[in-house]
Write a protein that holds these residues in place. Structure first.
Motif, short mmCIF file in Angstrom:
data_model
loop_
_atom_site.label_atom_id
_atom_site.label_comp_id
_atom_site.label_asym_id
_atom_site.label_seq_id
_atom_site.Cartn_x
_atom_site.Cartn_y
_atom_site.Cartn_z
N ARG A 1 1.13 2.73 -19.51
CA ARG A 1 1.93 2.74 -18.28
C ARG A 1 1.20 3.52 -17.19
NH1 ARG A 1 4.28 5.48 -14.49
NH2 ARG A 1 6.12 4.60 -13.52
N ASP A 2 0.54 4.61 -17.56
CA ASP A 2 -0.20 5.42 -16.58
C ASP A 2 -1.35 4.63 -15.96
OD1 ASP A 2 1.46 7.60 -16.93
OD2 ASP A 2 0.13 8.57 -18.38
N ASP A 3 -2.06 3.84 -16.77
CA ASP A 3 -3.15 3.02 -16.24
C ASP A 3 -2.61 1.95 -15.30
OD1 ASP A 3 -5.09 4.44 -17.62
OD2 ASP A 3 -5.09 3.07 -19.33
N LEU A 4 -1.47 1.34 -15.68
CA LEU A 4 -0.85 0.34 -14.82
C LEU A 4 -0.41 0.97 -13.50
CD1 LEU A 4 1.31 -1.42 -17.53
CD2 LEU A 4 -0.63 -2.44 -16.34
N TYR A 5 0.16 2.17 -13.59
CA TYR A 5 0.60 2.88 -12.39
C TYR A 5 -0.59 3.15 -11.47
CZ TYR A 5 2.34 6.50 -9.31
OH TYR A 5 2.68 7.21 -8.19
N ASP A 6 -1.71 3.62 -12.05
CA ASP A 6 -2.90 3.90 -11.25
C ASP A 6 -3.40 2.65 -10.54
OD1 ASP A 6 -2.77 6.55 -12.06
OD2 ASP A 6 -4.35 6.33 -13.59
N ARG A 7 -3.40 1.52 -11.25
CA ARG A 7 -3.84 0.26 -10.64
C ARG A 7 -2.89 -0.15 -9.52
NH1 ARG A 7 -7.49 -2.63 -8.57
NH2 ARG A 7 -7.22 -4.85 -8.80
N ALA A 8 -1.58 -0.01 -9.75
CA ALA A 8 -0.59 -0.34 -8.73
C ALA A 8 -0.77 0.56 -7.50
CB ALA A 8 0.81 -0.19 -9.30
N GLN A 9 -1.15 1.81 -7.72
CA GLN A 9 -1.37 2.73 -6.62
C GLN A 9 -2.57 2.29 -5.78
OE1 GLN A 9 -2.22 6.77 -7.80
NE2 GLN A 9 -1.30 7.57 -5.94
N VAL A 10 -3.64 1.88 -6.45
CA VAL A 10 -4.84 1.41 -5.75
C VAL A 10 -4.51 0.19 -4.89
CG1 VAL A 10 -7.10 0.31 -6.10
CG2 VAL A 10 -6.48 2.33 -7.43
N ILE A 11 -3.72 -0.72 -5.44
CA ILE A 11 -3.36 -1.94 -4.73
C ILE A 11 -2.34 -1.67 -3.63
CG2 ILE A 11 -2.21 -4.18 -5.00
CD1 ILE A 11 -3.50 -4.35 -7.76
N GLY A 12 -1.52 -0.64 -3.82
CA GLY A 12 -0.52 -0.30 -2.81
C GLY A 12 0.84 -0.92 -3.06
N ILE A 13 1.21 -1.06 -4.32
CA ILE A 13 2.51 -1.65 -4.67
C ILE A 13 3.60 -0.61 -4.40
CG2 ILE A 13 3.92 -2.50 -6.57
CD1 ILE A 13 1.34 -3.80 -7.66
N GLU A 14 4.57 -1.01 -3.60
CA GLU A 14 5.69 -0.13 -3.24
C GLU A 14 6.65 0.02 -4.42
OE1 GLU A 14 6.23 1.39 -0.19
OE2 GLU A 14 4.25 0.68 0.42
N ASP B 1 9.11 0.65 -14.82
CA ASP B 1 8.66 0.83 -16.19
C ASP B 1 7.43 -0.06 -16.41
OD1 ASP B 1 9.49 -1.83 -16.73
OD2 ASP B 1 11.42 -1.18 -17.54
N LYS B 2 6.90 -0.04 -17.61
CA LYS B 2 5.67 -0.78 -17.90
C LYS B 2 5.80 -2.26 -17.59
CE LYS B 2 2.23 -1.59 -21.48
NZ LYS B 2 1.70 -1.18 -22.78
N GLY B 3 6.88 -2.88 -18.02
CA GLY B 3 7.08 -4.31 -17.78
C GLY B 3 7.17 -4.65 -16.30
N GLU B 4 7.85 -3.80 -15.56
CA GLU B 4 7.99 -4.03 -14.11
C GLU B 4 6.64 -3.86 -13.41
OE1 GLU B 4 12.58 -2.64 -13.33
OE2 GLU B 4 11.04 -1.08 -13.60
#
Length: 90
Positions: free
Chosen positions: A60-73, A79-82
């Motif tokens: 989940r932390d890796d997914l969060y980091d990737r979402a942060q780089v992309i700029g997902i609001e 959660d991980k699935g979202e």
């Protein structure tokens, strides 16, 4: 002046490939990138991208980091699935 969605759609070179990729769940950006590359006779793109593990195998932390780089609001409340859904639909 910002581009409208019609302007963006007109930049797609292979509409059939684009639609097939979107129907298979590819993001708009990825579908457009592949469709335009396939329309270029000098390029030979494959449907599969790099050699990264599927998102389901990421933490989940890796997914969060990737979402942060992309700029997902709203990523901090996901959660991980979202996060996986948000990354795939970006």
């Amino acid at each position: 002046m910002p581009r409208t969605s019609q302007d963006q759609r007109s930049s797609i070179k292979d509409e059939e490939t684009y639609q097939a990729l979107r129907d298979d769940g590819a993001s708009k950006e990825k579908a457009a990138r592949i469709a335009n590359a396939k329309a270029n006779s000098r390029m030979k793109p494959s449907k599969k991208g790099g050699k990264s593990e599927p998102y389901e195998e990421w933490t989940r932390d890796d997914l969060y980091d990737r979402a942060q780089v992309i700029g997902i609001e709203g990523r901090s409340k996901m959660d991980k699935g979202e996060l996986i859904d948000a990354l795939r639909s970006h």
